[in-house]
Structure formats: C-alpha cells, structure tokens
Design a protein around this motif. Structure first.
Motif, mmCIF file in Angstrom:
data_model
loop_
_atom_site.group_PDB
_atom_site.id
_atom_site.type_symbol
_atom_site.label_atom_id
_atom_site.label_comp_id
_atom_site.label_asym_id
_atom_site.label_seq_id
_atom_site.Cartn_x
_atom_site.Cartn_y
_atom_site.Cartn_z
ATOM 1 N N PHE A 157 0.816 -1.348 0.018
ATOM 2 C CA PHE A 157 0.049 0.089 -0.061
ATOM 3 C C PHE A 157 0.779 1.239 0.183
ATOM 4 C CE2 PHE A 157 -3.245 -3.065 1.819
ATOM 5 C CZ PHE A 157 -4.134 -2.813 0.720
ATOM 6 N N LEU A 158 2.072 1.280 0.689
ATOM 7 C CA LEU A 158 3.093 2.261 0.747
ATOM 8 C C LEU A 158 3.468 2.600 -0.820
ATOM 9 C CD1 LEU A 158 4.312 4.586 1.965
ATOM 10 C CD2 LEU A 158 6.183 2.820 2.447
ATOM 11 N N ILE A 159 3.807 1.527 -1.574
ATOM 12 C CA ILE A 159 3.930 1.556 -3.043
ATOM 13 C C ILE A 159 3.021 2.334 -3.918
ATOM 14 C CG2 ILE A 159 4.827 0.425 -5.058
ATOM 15 C CD1 ILE A 159 6.567 -1.189 -3.253
ATOM 16 N N ILE A 160 1.762 1.564 -3.621
ATOM 17 C CA ILE A 160 0.688 2.029 -4.428
ATOM 18 C C ILE A 160 0.228 3.336 -4.127
ATOM 19 C CG2 ILE A 160 -1.795 1.494 -4.862
ATOM 20 C CD1 ILE A 160 0.150 -0.423 -6.141
ATOM 21 N N ASN A 161 0.210 3.732 -2.919
ATOM 22 C CA ASN A 161 -0.292 4.953 -2.360
ATOM 23 C C ASN A 161 0.744 6.056 -2.146
ATOM 24 O OD1 ASN A 161 -2.492 2.909 -0.828
ATOM 25 N ND2 ASN A 161 -3.360 4.313 -2.509
#
Length: 229
Positions: free
Chosen positions: A15-19
């Motif tokens: 989620f850190l990479i996606i968001n």
C-alpha cells in the motif's frame, strides 16, 4: 512467524508503494504553493521531483481539483490500511464505521503533511539564516529526528485504543533504529556486494526500492508488536 506478521509487512509495503505517489504529489503540491525548494533531497530525488513538477499543469483548475481529491483519497488509503494492521496486531477490532475510519485516516494524512512541511520549513529557514556548517548540522539533526517523530505518530494512530507515550516509545525507538540500520546496511549491500543491474536491468531501481520499503515495513510491524506484548 506463527501469526504471519511478515505478511502484514508485505501488505504495508504494497500500500505504501501503491499510494506513495499520491502522498508524494500532495507534498509536492503544498511545497509548490509556498515555493519551497527541496534542499533536503539529493540529486537523484531532485531530478525525480523536478520531472514530476514539470508535468503538472497547475493552470487547469478542474484537473488540479480532481487530482488533489483523488490524491487525498489514495494517500489516506495507506493510513486506512495501517488502522487495519493495528487491529490485527492488537487483536482488537475497532467498532467505528468505515466512513469514520476513512475520515480519521484523512485527518492523520493532514497531520503527516503538516509535520513534513514543517521540517521542510525548518531546513529552508536554517539555510537562509545560519552559516553553511551550522545549517548542514541542523539539516542532519532534523533528518535523523524525523523518522522517530513519524514512528511515534504512526504508533499512536494505529493502536486501536488510547495509549500513553511511554506505552509506545520502546516500539517507536526500535523501529527508528531498525530503519537507520537497514537503510545504511542495505545501501552498503547494494553498492558493494551485489550487482543488481546485471539481473534486473532497467528495473533495478524499482526492485531495490521495493525490497527497501518491505524491510522498513518489517521494522514498523516489529515495533508495534513489541508495544503490544
């Protein structure tokens, strides 16, 4: 390992990479409003941020509003899933409605942006009002202190019940030290012991970045687990 906490680390990294792009855009947009220059960034990061900034059309009001709104939703999704991570580790389901959790995530996102921009302001002010040597010392003190502040804030945020500072300080300190050691050690490993370019080619930077993010997520999860136990 018994409770598969390492899977939570993977989820946070995902989620850190996606968001993360949405969060980076909001930081960039606010910095642009106040004409902040990224004195904190090295040459590689400066090139990356400049490339993004040059492709943003701030004159198109409708596009800007739409992009800001979607970026807020995207960036808050990271904090929303951090709330779920806290519930899993503490084995304590938060009874708040999903909408309230989302609003809580947006509020924490706002606070995070404020803290990051405040650190930028301190560095910019330091550069203009202090000698070069003192500014360099101040910059590194601020950058060393920032991960601890972020770790404390995240621990306060994802704990499903009210906690005192002393109840999360140990885990936050562990996470901060873990981040320092992993970042330094991983940098040495990549530069000296491994030739990633021969394996991944053009994808080298992204692959290395994802591994680093996963290791940082491991440090965060372990810190929260220490607070829990």
């Amino acid at each position: 390992m018994k409770k598969s906490y390492s899977t939570l680390s993977g989820s946070i990294a995902f989620f850190l990479i996606i968001n993360g792009g949405s969060l980076a855009y909001l930081i960039l947009y606010i910095s642009n409003l106040f004409d902040f220059k990224f004195e904190v960034a090295n040459k590689t990061i400066m090139t990356f941020l400049t490339r993004i900034e040059n492709n943003i059309d701030y004159s198109n009001v409708i596009f800007t509003i739409f992009f800001i709104a979607t970026s807020i939703y995207g960036a808050s999704s990271l904090f929303f899933h951090l709330l779920k991570t806290g519930e899993m580790i503490y084995e304590e389901v938060n009874d708040k409605f999903t909408l309230i959790k989302r609003l809580t995530a947006i509020i924490f996102l706002t606070a995070t942006l404020f803290i990051i921009e405040l650190f930028f302001i301190l560095i910019v002010i330091g550069k203009h009002f202090f000698s070069n040597l003192f500014w360099q010392i101040l910059k590194y003190i601020i950058l060393l202190f920032l991960p601890y502040v972020i770790s404390i804030c995240i621990n306060f945020f994802i704990t499903p019940h009210s906690v005192k500072f002393k109840e999360i300080n140990k885990g936050a300190l562990f996470t901060t030290l873990f981040w320092y050691i992993i970042t330094i050690g991983f940098t040495i490993y990549v530069n000296i012991f491994t030739n990633y370019k021969a394996i991944y080619g053009a994808l080298t930077f992204f692959i290395v970045f994802m591994i680093w993010i996963y290791l940082l997520a491991q440090g965060l999860v372990i810190g929260v687990i220490l607070n829990f136990y």
